[in-house]
Structure formats: C-alpha cells, structure tokens
Enzyme design. Structure first.
Site, short mmCIF file in Angstrom:
data_model
loop_
_atom_site.label_atom_id
_atom_site.label_comp_id
_atom_site.label_asym_id
_atom_site.label_seq_id
_atom_site.Cartn_x
_atom_site.Cartn_y
_atom_site.Cartn_z
N ARG A 37 25.09 43.17 49.92
CA ARG A 37 25.46 44.12 48.64
C ARG A 37 25.04 45.46 48.59
O ARG A 37 24.55 46.20 47.40
CB ARG A 37 25.03 43.37 47.21
CG ARG A 37 25.89 42.16 46.75
CD ARG A 37 27.37 42.70 46.39
NE ARG A 37 28.30 41.23 46.09
CZ ARG A 37 28.06 40.84 44.91
NH1 ARG A 37 27.52 41.36 43.99
NH2 ARG A 37 29.02 39.65 44.87
N ARG A 41 27.26 48.46 42.61
CA ARG A 41 26.99 49.08 41.32
C ARG A 41 25.84 49.58 41.18
O ARG A 41 25.59 50.66 40.13
CB ARG A 41 27.47 48.10 40.09
CG ARG A 41 28.82 48.00 39.83
CD ARG A 41 29.08 46.84 38.77
NE ARG A 41 28.59 45.84 39.28
CZ ARG A 41 28.84 44.61 38.85
NH1 ARG A 41 29.74 44.32 37.82
NH2 ARG A 41 28.50 43.30 39.15
N ARG A 50 34.78 53.48 42.03
CA ARG A 50 35.25 52.32 41.42
C ARG A 50 36.04 52.78 40.10
O ARG A 50 37.06 51.95 40.13
CB ARG A 50 34.04 51.43 40.97
CG ARG A 50 34.20 50.38 39.86
CD ARG A 50 34.66 49.08 40.50
NE ARG A 50 34.68 48.05 39.72
CZ ARG A 50 35.24 47.90 38.61
NH1 ARG A 50 36.19 48.63 38.11
NH2 ARG A 50 34.96 46.81 37.86
N ASP A 87 35.69 41.31 49.39
CA ASP A 87 35.10 40.35 48.52
C ASP A 87 35.41 39.12 49.08
O ASP A 87 36.57 39.07 49.77
CB ASP A 87 35.40 40.30 47.20
CG ASP A 87 34.54 39.31 46.48
OD1 ASP A 87 33.58 39.82 45.87
OD2 ASP A 87 35.10 38.18 45.95
N TYR A 164 34.90 28.48 43.93
CA TYR A 164 35.60 29.41 42.85
C TYR A 164 37.33 28.86 42.43
O TYR A 164 37.72 29.11 41.62
CB TYR A 164 35.64 30.97 43.55
CG TYR A 164 34.36 31.18 43.38
CD1 TYR A 164 34.11 31.87 42.28
CD2 TYR A 164 33.55 31.19 44.48
CE1 TYR A 164 32.55 32.40 42.01
CE2 TYR A 164 32.07 31.93 44.45
CZ TYR A 164 31.73 32.57 43.27
OH TYR A 164 30.49 32.79 43.13
O1 CP3 Z 1 27.63 43.43 50.81
C1 CP3 Z 1 28.45 44.41 50.46
O2 CP3 Z 1 28.00 45.42 50.26
C2 CP3 Z 1 29.76 44.21 50.66
C3 CP3 Z 1 30.63 43.93 49.74
C4 CP3 Z 1 30.70 42.50 48.98
C5 CP3 Z 1 30.80 42.21 47.58
N1 CP3 Z 1 31.09 40.96 47.61
C6 CP3 Z 1 31.47 43.33 46.76
C7 CP3 Z 1 31.36 43.08 45.48
C8 CP3 Z 1 30.39 41.15 49.55
C9 CP3 Z 1 29.92 40.87 51.06
C10 CP3 Z 1 30.46 40.28 48.79
C11 CP3 Z 1 30.55 38.82 49.12
C12 CP3 Z 1 30.75 37.99 47.69
N2 CP3 Z 1 31.50 38.14 46.72
C13 CP3 Z 1 30.22 36.74 47.52
C14 CP3 Z 1 29.06 36.08 48.56
C15 CP3 Z 1 27.79 36.79 48.58
C16 CP3 Z 1 26.82 36.54 47.48
O3 CP3 Z 1 26.68 37.46 46.70
O4 CP3 Z 1 26.34 35.37 47.39
C17 CP3 Z 1 30.32 35.99 46.49
C18 CP3 Z 1 29.97 34.73 45.95
C19 CP3 Z 1 31.46 36.71 45.85
C20 CP3 Z 1 31.97 36.34 44.56
C21 CP3 Z 1 31.91 37.68 43.80
N3 CP3 Z 1 32.36 38.79 43.79
C22 CP3 Z 1 31.34 37.20 42.21
C23 CP3 Z 1 30.60 36.15 41.88
C24 CP3 Z 1 31.44 38.71 41.78
C25 CP3 Z 1 30.95 39.01 40.34
C26 CP3 Z 1 29.52 39.29 40.21
C27 CP3 Z 1 29.16 40.60 39.86
O5 CP3 Z 1 28.31 41.20 40.45
O6 CP3 Z 1 29.77 41.32 38.96
C28 CP3 Z 1 32.01 39.72 42.59
C29 CP3 Z 1 32.19 40.92 42.15
C30 CP3 Z 1 31.88 42.01 43.32
N4 CP3 Z 1 31.90 41.79 44.76
C31 CP3 Z 1 31.12 43.33 43.11
C32 CP3 Z 1 31.07 43.77 44.25
C33 CP3 Z 1 30.61 45.14 44.54
C34 CP3 Z 1 30.89 43.86 41.71
C35 CP3 Z 1 32.24 44.05 41.01
C36 CP3 Z 1 32.44 45.45 40.67
O7 CP3 Z 1 32.03 46.56 41.25
O8 CP3 Z 1 33.39 45.52 39.48
#
Ligand code: CP3
Length: 375
Positions: A37, A41, A50, A87, A164
């Site tokens: 990540r 944000r 975004r 994602d 999910y």
């Molecule tokens: O790592 C990186 O910089 C690359 C981008 C990346 C995202 N999601 C962007 C994201 C990666 C590798 C993921 C993987 C991901 N997504 C996982 C596995 C890794 C982990 O964190 O365990 C999982 C379980 C998800 C599912 C997911 N996506 C959730 C549960 C959420 C909501 C949680 C939150 O932080 O709001 C997301 C959204 C998400 N994916 C965001 C980002 C930057 C935030 C959303 C936003 O910017 O509005």
C-alpha cells in the site's frame, strides 16, 4: 541465463534490479525495500488524483491515472519497486459481481455469491477483455519506469477473493464463507478452482504486459485452522503457482506468496513452488529464515504502527529486523501489512533510507554488478 547484464553505457541510467535479485536469493549491494500500500490515501498527491478520478474504481479503470498514482511513491522515496495500483477485487468485479468502493465503508459487491447456483453461473473472465484496463496500466507504468525500478503485479489468493465474494464485502467473523465451506464443501471447492484459474490467467496476462514479479495476497488465510488452511487456501495458491509463466523476455519472473498471520505455515509456503514468502510482524525474521532453510527469499516484516514512532525509533526497528535476518541475500524489506492511512509520509521515507544505509554491511558492494542467474 543472465537476466541482467550491467550497462557499460554511461548515458543509460543503470537498471535497479535489487528487488528481482533478492527475490531470487542472489547477491545485492543493499537490501531492497518497498511497502505494501505504498500508493494510497496517506499521500496527499494520491488524494488529489483520487478526487479527480471521482471514484476508486474510476481511478483503477483509467490507465493514465492508475499509472500516475503507481509512480507517486517512487518520486518521494528511494523505493526499489513499484507495485501496480489496482485492487484484488477487480477480478470478482470482472466476473460480474459488481464492485462498489464506498468511502468509509470498504468494498461491497452488488451481487454476492450465496448459493451453489450462484457459483454455478460463474465463469473465468478473459483478462484481455474484462481487465484490459489493468494490462494497459501495466504497459504504461513499465514505459514510464524505464528500468528505474521493477514493477510488481499482484492478485488476491483464491480463498481471500472467495471471502469477499461470499460475504459481499469485508467481514469480522466470516460466517457466510465459513458456512459455505462447512456445509457445502463441493461448492466451495468449485468456487476456489474458478478463482485459481481466473487468478492464474490474470497474473499471466500481467506478466505478458510487463510485470516483472508477481505477488499473491492471502490476507485472510490466517483466519482458518491449519487443516482448513491447507485444503482451502494453500492448495489453490499452489495451483496458481504451478500455472504461472516463470520466465518473460528471457528473465525469471519471481512469485511471492503472502499469507497474513500465516507464520505457523512457513514451511508449507516455502514448499509451494514460490520464490519468496511474505512474513508479518508476528513472526521473528531469524526464526523464519531458519525455518524456510534457504528454499525461498523472505519479505517483511515491520509492524506498520512503528511508522507512528520517532525517526530514531523507526531506524532502531529497521536495524532490529535487518540484524534478525542477518547477512547475505534473500531478504526484501517491507512492512508486515499495508501502510496505514494516518501515516506521515516522511516517516516512510525514513524507513526506506534506513534500510539502504543500515543493510550495506550485510552485503558486498560488488553484489549489484554481478549478472543475475536464472533461478
Ligand atoms: O499496495 C499498493 O500500493 C497497490 C495498491 C493496492 C490496493 N489494494 C489499493 C487500494 C493493493 C496491492 C491492494 C490489495 C488489496 N485490496 C488487498 C490485499 C492486501 C491487504 O491489504 O491485505 C485487499 C484485502 C484488498 C481489498 C480492499 N481494497 C479493501 C478491504 C479496501 C478498503 C479498505 C480501505 O483502506 O479503504 C480496498 C480499497 C483500496 N485498495 C484502497 C486502496 C488505495 C483505498 C480506497 C480509496 O482510495 O478510496
């Protein structure tokens, strides 16, 4: 076979291959570092893009914007890898489940899988069609990076995606997905097999588009018993690993498996056919290294909360982890899970610089110049 010959032309900036070398347990001049990540944000420049995109999915689906936010953390910090901005849930979205990412609520599927009939209707999506926007982003990022850092592609594990898809979003107790697992194992296995085939095709398409290493995120494997983990998560990650292209453009493409809270299954992960295993902060690096016994590289494992501490304390923690892994190649420094949203970006920069500075003594300066051998 060499995957990299050092450039002798002084006009061409040298390629940064520390990450790829370390994942293949080959000598490096310093321990490579990136952060799960690392785009997101906590970066004000991410929040701006975004907002411009309108929604998270729009950001993922617009290759120019996805490319821009992938590169943002590399402009700020001396990171040794880019990870594609996307994602794990784009795959179930491409299967027709209808992903919505609502602010503050996390992901939600409009059409979650609740019955055997729902699972029966699923099909493996063609990534060149339904996920073309991801592949376009991969191609664009590779062009922009121009060798300054390698690009990591990724996907969710079949089990983590299933949580999910069945729950319809994030979950605390996994009642529905575990309910399906215990009451109708045949349907659960059918779903996991479809997910494994979808993830394999998707990662291979990312490799064809230019991803130089791939990582499988098994965020929720750790909520299973050891027996269920082997049957419902590990087995399908092994299926994915077995189906992946391991060479592209004459270079080895390393595969990283990461089961969050999977420290008790390191030996099984090391025997899965992958090149590297991600470790979270609940496992000691020295112990992890002993247990994988040179079979794979290790990636991790700083607690992301340490980034709330003082710069001195962050450096101290980096030192502890580097000392714990000890000398020699095969370590990729990372957090044990994603960067928290509240993190001060400068603190991540302190971590990155500390890794390079403090790890040099564990490597030889000639490390980076030697050609990479195919694993
Ligand atoms: O790592 C990186 O910089 C690359 C981008 C990346 C995202 N999601 C962007 C994201 C990666 C590798 C993921 C993987 C991901 N997504 C996982 C596995 C890794 C982990 O964190 O365990 C999982 C379980 C998800 C599912 C997911 N996506 C959730 C549960 C959420 C909501 C949680 C939150 O932080 O709001 C997301 C959204 C998400 N994916 C965001 C980002 C930057 C935030 C959303 C936003 O910017 O509005």
């Amino acid at each position: 076979m060499n995957i990299h010959a050092a450039s002798t032309d002084s006009r061409v900036p040298p390629e940064n291959n520390r990450l790829l070398r370390a994942l293949l347990r080959q000598p490096v001049d310093a321990t490579p570092v990136w952060a799960m990540r690392q785009a997101g944000r906590y970066l004000p420049e991410y929040r701006k893009v975004r907002e411009r995109a309108g929604s998270f999915m729009q950001l993922c689906m617009t290759p120019e914007l996805a490319c821009e936010v992938t590169l943002q953390p590399l402009r700020r910090f001396r990171l040794d890898a880019a990870i594609l901005f996307s994602d794990i849930l784009t795959v179930p979205d491409a299967m027709g489940l209808g992903l919505r990412m609502n602010d503050g609520e996390g992901p939600q599927f409009e059409r979650p899988l609740r019955t055997a009939a729902d699972v029966g209707r699923l099909a493996v999506p063609d990534p060149e069609d339904r996920l073309r926007y991801v592949l376009d982003a991969v191609r664009l990022v590779r062009r922009e990076l121009a060798g300054s850092a390698p690009l990591i592609g990724f996907a969710g594990s079949p089990w983590t995606l299933a949580t999910y898809m069945v729950e319809g979003g994030s979950s605390k107790e996994y009642a529905r997905v575990k309910g399906m697992m215990f009451q109708d194992a045949v349907t659960m296995h059918r779903l996991l097999d479809i997910n494994a085939r979808a993830v394999t095709m998707y990662l291979n398409a990312q490799i064809d588009a230019g991803a130089q290493a791939v990582m499988v995120f098994d965020t929720w494997g750790g909520v299973l018993t050891p027996r269920d983990y082997r049957e419902f998560s590990l087995r399908y990650m092994r299926q994915v690993v077995a189906g992946l292209k391991r060479e592209s453009d004459g270079r080895r493409v390393p595969v990283i498996l990461f089961t969050k809270a999977g420290g008790s299954w390191l030996e099984d992960l090391a025997a899965s056919g992958c090149d590297a295993v991600g470790v979270d902060w609940t496992t000691d690096m020295a112990e992890a290294r002993k247990r994988v016994a040179g079979r794979v590289a290790l990636q991790g494992n700083m607690d992301p909360s340490i980034l709330y501490a003082s710069p001195g304390r962050i450096r101290q923690e980096v030192q502890i982890i580097l000392d714990s892994y000890g000398p020699g190649p095969g370590h990729v420094f990372n957090l044990g899970h994603g960067v928290h949203q509240q993190t001060d970006p400068d603190r991540l920069g302190i971590m990155v610089d500390a890794v390079h500075e403090l790890s040099a003594k564990f490597h030889s300066p000639a490390g980076a110049a030697a050609p990479i051998q195919s694993g």
